[in-house]
Design an enzyme around this catalytic site. Structure first.
Site, short mmCIF file in Angstrom:
data_model
loop_
_atom_site.label_atom_id
_atom_site.label_comp_id
_atom_site.label_asym_id
_atom_site.label_seq_id
_atom_site.Cartn_x
_atom_site.Cartn_y
_atom_site.Cartn_z
NE ARG A 330 41.37 92.66 7.90
CZ ARG A 330 40.92 91.90 6.93
NH1 ARG A 330 41.30 90.63 6.85
NH2 ARG A 330 40.08 92.38 6.03
NE ARG A 435 43.25 87.57 4.54
CZ ARG A 435 42.19 88.36 4.37
NH1 ARG A 435 42.23 89.35 3.51
NH2 ARG A 435 41.09 88.17 5.08
C1 LIG Z 1 33.22 87.04 6.10
C2 LIG Z 1 34.49 87.10 5.31
C3 LIG Z 1 34.82 88.24 4.59
C4 LIG Z 1 35.98 88.31 3.83
N1 LIG Z 1 36.26 89.46 3.15
C5 LIG Z 1 37.38 89.51 2.40
C6 LIG Z 1 37.67 90.68 1.66
O1 LIG Z 1 36.92 91.67 1.71
N2 LIG Z 1 38.78 90.72 0.91
C7 LIG Z 1 39.62 89.63 0.83
O2 LIG Z 1 40.61 89.70 0.10
N3 LIG Z 1 39.37 88.50 1.53
C8 LIG Z 1 38.28 88.42 2.32
N4 LIG Z 1 38.01 87.28 3.03
C9 LIG Z 1 38.90 86.12 2.87
C10 LIG Z 1 38.58 85.41 1.57
O3 LIG Z 1 37.21 85.44 1.32
C11 LIG Z 1 38.98 83.96 1.62
O4 LIG Z 1 40.24 83.83 2.15
C12 LIG Z 1 39.02 83.37 0.22
O5 LIG Z 1 37.80 83.58 -0.43
C13 LIG Z 1 39.32 81.90 0.26
O6 LIG Z 1 39.05 81.37 -1.03
P1 LIG Z 1 39.44 79.88 -1.35
O7 LIG Z 1 39.11 79.63 -2.78
O8 LIG Z 1 40.85 79.65 -0.94
O9 LIG Z 1 38.55 78.98 -0.40
P2 LIG Z 1 36.96 78.94 -0.27
O10 LIG Z 1 36.31 80.03 -1.00
O11 LIG Z 1 36.69 78.81 1.19
O12 LIG Z 1 36.54 77.62 -0.98
C14 LIG Z 1 36.73 76.37 -0.37
C15 LIG Z 1 36.15 75.35 -1.30
O13 LIG Z 1 36.64 74.08 -0.98
C16 LIG Z 1 35.58 73.17 -0.84
N5 LIG Z 1 36.00 72.19 0.14
C17 LIG Z 1 36.63 72.41 1.32
N6 LIG Z 1 36.90 71.24 1.92
C18 LIG Z 1 36.44 70.26 1.11
C19 LIG Z 1 36.40 68.85 1.18
N7 LIG Z 1 36.93 68.20 2.23
N8 LIG Z 1 35.84 68.17 0.17
C20 LIG Z 1 35.30 68.82 -0.89
N9 LIG Z 1 35.31 70.14 -1.02
C21 LIG Z 1 35.87 70.86 -0.02
C22 LIG Z 1 34.40 74.00 -0.43
O14 LIG Z 1 33.21 73.35 -0.83
C23 LIG Z 1 34.64 75.26 -1.21
O15 LIG Z 1 34.11 75.08 -2.51
C24 LIG Z 1 36.86 87.21 3.81
C25 LIG Z 1 36.55 86.06 4.53
C26 LIG Z 1 35.40 86.01 5.31
C27 LIG Z 1 35.14 84.80 6.16
#
Ligand SMILES: Cc1cc2nc3c(=O)[nH]c(=O)nc-3n(C[C@H](O)[C@H](O)[C@H](O)COP(=O)(O)OP(=O)(O)OC[C@H]3O[C@@H](n4cnc5c(N)ncnc54)[C@H](O)[C@@H]3O)c2cc1C
Ligand code: HEM
Ligand code: HEM
Ligand code: SF4
Ligand code: F3S
Ligand code: FES
Lengths: 637, 226, 250
Positions: A330, A435
């Site tokens: 990337r 990544r």
């Molecule tokens: C458009 C896009 C496409 C992607 N495609 C891929 C892919 O194809 N393959 C891959 O491996 N990765 C991909 N990624 C990356 C991946 O989706 C994310 O890194 C991953 O899903 C993050 O998951 P998470 O559980 O860490 O956080 P998130 O899924 O972002 O969850 C965050 C959670 O925390 C909560 N939260 C945050 N702050 C607070 C707060 N202050 N108080 C209460 N709640 C809070 C939110 O409500 C949410 O529920 C992509 C990302 C994007 C943006």
């Protein structure tokens, strides 16, 4: 600041297995006596909460969304990696490990990455058992595709909705526990601070987004799974609400923030269409498997794509990197695209994109096959741009997408604040300086399902079983701070909107701390940001009151944190006086314009200690050793 | 019975019961229509058929024994259908709550919108119809057993006849949606054959409509005469 | 282009709501519908008024957070499109646009265009999952699944839980949403053990939440941004028939 990575001894392939055996267990009868707070219901948070609940702990999970299913993980399109080697194309745990360390440009912790590769295998089993409808072949077996930075097909996918399907799996597991009463779900609750008592994480302070009520919640352990902060750039592929608040507040309470400047710029998103642009839409990288990237050879060539003959097109990635071509990592693809646009080869009405062309793929495989693979992505593109990608090539441009940086954690995913665990994109992750595609989902799920539930258990085994309370003064004080902050925001009553400042900050960050960084640019940013912050606090207008649903107030709080956090990003980018992965310092490049690492000087994780708003933070270093992967300069030629 | 109760408990189960009872009536209508058409074959055959209905199953059953059993059955089906229609409808009305200021009804189907009021019209019709043709209470010149004469005399009156025709329109629409809906409700869905559910409903609705109104129409037109 | 918006404003669940009229001037045809609302909100904020509260997050048509009635159509005029993916090129200069929240007794209003769709989550709680203990799964390829089944299951699974089906249904029934989940899981071998109890329990919850009873009106399918088919409702009905049969049997 103590930074002990606690990496178990022994050969890398046996570390996790041995550690699992060495970790203490909480006896089933006692699990119920422990209360665990989980923040976030993304892949990491939902998986962790569901599993902890299933194990018998009393879990409270928080999200600012109206439903656990909305977490940003839902937007992941392309797929998830796993070393299943179902294709028999020579994949293995070690190869996935190797690719990830190399892809991260040797700035990640070997032991964590190896564990991730090991667990990737269980993830797919778990997901399929939960009913995740991954793509299948006619034989009924799981299908795979190849993804940026890898030469094997190890990516599992569910159409263009892999994240959605994986998250629904976690969400359903979570809701099941909610129904069983083991997990208490607090939706529409935003966590606004972490409560630390005598250096140990004891709870959180939240704001009920509907009633405005500020409440404290105590727990024996706190797990943050709050995602990434790419929205510091205002325009990014992240969901609008993604923010740094939870992790930044933790940093302000003493948690080390690791590699904050390591942000990934995704090569394939739709270019902005105008000033009103509110976010950027990603076109899954998987498109690069069949699409070919090109620009007109002649700068300023404004002919419609289809009028430009083959010989006048420059398939620059294939030219620069014959072996990886359009599948180059990337950071490389992104930088090259920017280079082309800066040189005047940009395409589209605003000349701010490059072409991603499916003409040859459609000729080779036929439209049905392409539709089967990318149908919904093509539809999405057409909805947004009004152009039909089957007929005219897509226009794409890099966009901030993922943040490798995050709170520092040891091998057990615990930050330097005892009792504060960090999962998923929110921690400084296993991705080093860059990544690889399809590995964030992998990390989120692995952290949530397989790692944290065990390591948190190991931590709790030594924690006294008394019920936790919010009586301690620290809770009251923190609540008061949180309320005061909201009142201050509402009181400014200036003339500019929150977005005005967010957009301004975003520009500064994109220009100086984005795809390319330079000492002068970063110093400039470090001078500008405090000045923007000043104006924010004196000129912002946050209408409404604090005791109702007030979306302006929510936004204001998040932007206020970005305005503080942005500085630490720039400090990190400035002090890391080398190029590596996504961190591209113009002063450090090879003759053919690649990132030039300085392994003797910078083979460490930068961990920043907060010293006060506007103060220069203190840098701590976690040295990185590479025993299993030969340090080499990445070459995708 | 316990199974019917189990169904009755859920909103979908109620619908399934409606579909079954609706289907029973649908079956009756087909038979009833076929019977009515015998009117074109003249008084003897029609009266003979009407009489046959009454002595059906003799000597095992007493006179009209089968008929009463059958009536009871049909009445039950009708009451259940109407009752459930009322229950599901009122549940839906309270579920809808506030109306929209501007409502551009997606895939607006006249028939499905009219199920309820059309149904009520059918109810009214059937009530009148039985007093008219079976008991004769609202019949100008009713004579027990003289089915053909009753029929012709009963529908000579243009007002009555047109009421019949309007009612048949309601029945037609009810079936147009109902028969299709029935397949859906009973889960009769198949990758290949689902496509034929609509056409089938249309044909059935039309057959029933034309079959039935042919009588009052031809009586008014004097084709079917005393 | 210049537009006139008639937006439902309501400060809270108890207070009475009303339509307010706003001008949205020189909007680019390339802007999205929500970006148009952003611009209106920015102006309102500058003028010291409270901006219109509406929910959104991914703005990619996948999270299901956004959703409003636009001229009486959920998610607006273009089919298979969530509100956030709706673009202004579908409107004409001078258009009047009526914007209302989802309306259904099971979706209590919170503020302006924001409603509480928790009832949909509770339907999932009642059985919209496969019970599998973390780490106890067998190898993913141990059970082959016919591609057709996997694909059909995926069609159902693509529901984003936006609630448009409820909003448009004359009976305010959540049948399409429920059927999508029942079918997603019921079509897979992994979903078989709980197949019939699942549907019975989910429908019981559906009724409990005060959703209406489906009369196969079919508007939900038109409104659904993911084009979920009412065929799944037929599938649910059949499973429920079998389910109640078995339930009553034992
Ligand atoms: C458009 C896009 C496409 C992607 N495609 C891929 C892919 O194809 N393959 C891959 O491996 N990765 C991909 N990624 C990356 C991946 O989706 C994310 O890194 C991953 O899903 C993050 O998951 P998470 O559980 O860490 O956080 P998130 O899924 O972002 O969850 C965050 C959670 O925390 C909560 N939260 C945050 N702050 C607070 C707060 N202050 N108080 C209460 N709640 C809070 C939110 O409500 C949410 O529920 C992509 C990302 C994007 C943006
Ligand atoms: C133009 C249309 C119709 C005509 C000409 C017609 C004619 C008749 C006649 C002549 C009888 C008396 C038969 C007998 O007693 O031997 C009868 C009975 C009856 N009809 Fe109709 N009918 C019509 C439509 C309908 C419809 C639409 C329904 C139901 C929705 C219906 C329901 C009945 C019932 C329930 C009886 C009583 C049967 C019994 O118990 O004896 N009819 N009809
Ligand atoms: C009291 C008179 C009646 C009323 C109030 C009534 C009302 C209704 C209603 C509200 C429905 C549900 C709509 C739907 O689910 O699609 C329905 C369905 C149906 N009705 Fe009736 N109806 C009546 C009489 C009849 C009669 C006499 C017949 C037979 C001709 C009939 C046949 C059907 C059928 C086949 C269905 C479809 C059931 C389903 O939806 O699965 N109804 N009716
Ligand atoms: S079925 Fe369609 S309309 Fe209903 S919630 Fe799911 S996606 Fe939204
Ligand atoms: S619109 Fe409503 S009536 Fe049934 S088919 Fe759809 S739920
Ligand atoms: S904002 Fe996520 S679907 Fe519209």
């Amino acid at each position: 600041m103590q930074l002990d990575a606690k990496v178990p001894a022994g050969p890398i392939a046996r570390k996790w297995e041995k550690h699992r055996f060495d970790m203490k267990l909480v006896n089933p009868a006692n699990k119920r006596k422990y209360e665990v707070i989980v923040v976030g219901t993304g892949l990491a948070g939902a998986a962790a909460a569901a599993t902890m609940g299933e194990l018998g702990y009393r879990v409270k999970v928080f999200t600012y969304h109206d439903s656990a299913r909305r977490a940003h993980s839902i937007a992941a399109q392309g797929g998830i990696n796993a070393a299943k080697n179902y294709q028999g194309d020579g994949d293995s745990v070690f190869r996935l490990f190797y690719d990830t360390v190399k892809g991260g440009d040797f700035r990640s912790r070997e032991a964590n990455v190896y564990r991730l590769a090991e667990l990737s295998v269980n993830i797919i089993d778990q997901a399929v058992a939960q009913g995740v409808p991954f793509a299948r072949e006619y034989g009924g077996l799981l299908a795979n595709r190849s993804f940026g930075g890898a030469q094997v097909s190890r990516t599992f996918y569910a159409r263009g909705q892999t994240g959605q399907q994986l998250l629904l799996g976690c969400y359903q597991a979570l809701q099941r526990q909610v129904a069983l009463g083991t997990v208490e779900l607090h939706n529409r609750h935003e966590v606004l601070d972490i409560v630390v008592v005598d250096g140990v994480a004891k709870g959180i302070v939240t704001r009920d987004l509907v009633s405005g009520e500020v409440e404290s919640h105590a727990g024996h352990a706190v797990m943050l799974a709050t995602g990434g902060y790419s929205n510091v750039y205002f325009l990014s592929t992240n969901a609008k609400a993604c923010n740094v608040t939870a992790t930044w507040r933790a940093a302000k309470r003493g948690a080390g923030f690791a590699n904050p400047s390591f942000t990934q710029i995704h090569p394939t998103s739709i270019p902005p269409a105008g000033a009103y642009q509110s976010k950027l839409t990603l076109m899954s990288e998987s498109l690069r498997n069949d699409g070919r990237i090109w620009v007109p050879q002649r700068a300023g060539d404004s002919r419609p794509a289809n009028d430009i003959p083959e010989e006048e097109r420059d398939y620059y990635l294939e030219r620069f990197y014959p072996s990886f071509g359009n599948l180059s990592p990337r950071d490389i693809s992104s930088r090259r695209a920017k280079e082309m646009v800066d040189k005047g080869h940009g395409v589209g009405p605003m000349q701010n994109g490059v072409y991603l062309d499916f003409k040859h793929a459609i000729e080779r495989l036929g439209q049905p096959v392409i539709a089967e693979r990318y149908g919904n992505l093509f539809e999405m593109y057409e909805k947004i741009t009004g152009e039909d990608p089957y007929a005219v090539p897509m226009r794409i441009y890099p966009a901030p997408h993922y943040t490798m940086g995050g709170l520092w954690v040891d091998y057990n995913l615990m930050s330097n604040i005892p009792g504060l665990f960090v999962l998923g994109e929110a921690n400084f992750s296993d991705h080093g300086a860059n990544r690889l595609g399809a590995s964030a989902l992998m990390q989120g799920v692995a952290d949530g399902y397989f790692i944290a539930p065990m390591t948190v258990g190991n931590y709790l085994a030594d924690v006294p079983r008394e019920p936790v309370t919010t009586d301690h003064a620290a809770f009251g004080d923190t609540e008061r701070e949180v309320r005061g902050r909201a009142d201050r925001l509402l009181a400014v009553n200036g003339t500019k909107t929150v977005d005005d400042f967010h957009i301004e900050l975003g520009k500064v960050m994109w220009e100086n701390c984005g795809m390319e960084r330079s000492e002068t640019g970063l110093k400039e940013a470090l001078a500008t940001i405090p000045e923007i912050r000043e104006r924010f606090w004196s000129q912002v207008r946050v209408p409404g009151s604090g005791d109702t649903l007030n979306q302006s107030l929510e936004k204001a709080g998040r932007v206020a944190d970005f305005l503080e956090f942005a500085e630490i990003m720039c400090w990190d980018a400035l002090r890391r006086d080398e190029s590596c992965g996504a961190h591209y310092r113009t002063e450090h490049t090879t003759e053919d314009g690649e990132a030039k690492r300085d392994d003797d000087g910078f083979s460490f994780v930068s961990v920043w200690e907060f010293k006060g708003v506007g103060e220069e933070p203190v840098l701590h270093k976690e040295p990185l050793e590479f025993e299993n992967v030969q340090l080499s300069t990445r070459s995708y030629k | 019975m316990r199974r019917a109760a189990a169904l009755y408990r859920s909103s979908v189960g109620k619908k399934i019961l409606m579909a079954i009872t609706g289907f029973i009536w649908f079956g009756f209508l087909i038979g009833h229509m076929a019977g009515n058409l015998k009117a074109f074959q003249g008084a003897e055959i029609f009266d003979e058929y009407a009489h046959h209905l009454r002595v059906f199953g003799e000597p095992i059953l007493p006179e009209k024994g089968f008929l009463w059993a059958f009536r009871a059955f049909m009445l039950a089906a009708f009451v259940i259908h109407a009752l459930l229609a009322w229950q599901t409808s009122s549940r839906s009305w309270s579920a809808r709550g506030t109306k929209y200021r501007s409502k551009e009804n997606l895939n607006f189907s006249f028939a499905s919108a009219l199920m309820r009021w059309g149904g009520v019209l059918i109810l009214v019709f059937v009530a009148f119809h039985i007093l008219h043709m079976t008991t004769g209470d609202v019949h100008p010149s009713f004579a027990e057993g003289a089915a053909y004469a009753n029929l012709v005399a009963g529908l000579r009156n243009p007002v009555v006849a047109s009421f019949y025709i309007v009612a048949m329109l309601a029945v037609c629409l009810h079936l147009y949606h109902g028969v299709w809906s029935m397949f859906q409700t009973l889960g009769a869905h198949h990758r290949k054959y689902s496509a034929y559910r609509r056409p089938f409903a249309v044909v059935m609705a039309l057959v029933v409509f034309i079959g039935f109104i042919s009588i009052p129409v031809s009586i008014l037109a004097g084709i079917v005469a005393p | 282009m210049n537009l006139t918006l008639h937006v439902w404003r309501q400060d809270g669940p108890e207070v009475r709501g009303r339509f307010e009229t706003y001008q949205a001037d020189d909007i680019s045809e390339h802007a999205s519908f929500l970006e148009m609302l952003d611009l209106v909100n920015e102006r309102l904020t500058r003028d010291g008024e409270e901006p219109i509260a509406f929910e959104h997050d991914c703005r990619e048509g996948i999270c299901g957070t956004c959703g409003m009635m636009i001229n009486g159509v959920p998610h607006g005029p273009s089919s298979m499109t969530a509100t956030c993916q709706l673009h202004m090129r579908l409107f004409k200069d001078g258009d009047h646009i009526w914007i209302e929240p989802w309306r259904a007794s099971a979706f209590p209003l919170i503020r302006d265009l924001v409603v509480d769709r928790g009832s949909l989550d509770r339907i999932i709680n009642a059985g919209g999952y496969i019970s599998v203990r973390t780490g106890s799964a067998q190898d993913a390829n141990a059970v082959p699944i016919r591609k057709q089944d996997a694909d059909l299951s995926m069609d159902a699974a693509s529901c984003i839980g936006c609630g448009a089906c409820v909003a448009v249904c004359p009976n305010a029934s959540a049948m399409l949403f429920t059927a999508a989940k029942v079918s997603h899981l019921g079509l897979l071998p992994q979903g078989q053990p709980e197949r019939y109890t699942r549907v019975v329990d989910m429908i019981a919850q559906h009724d409990e939440e005060g959703f209406g009873s489906c009369t196969n009106h079919g508007a939900c399918q038109e409104a659904c941004p993911k084009g979920i088919s009412v065929d799944f409702i037929a599938r649910l009905n059949r499973d429920l028939l079998v389910g109640s049969w078995k339930a009553a049997g034992d």
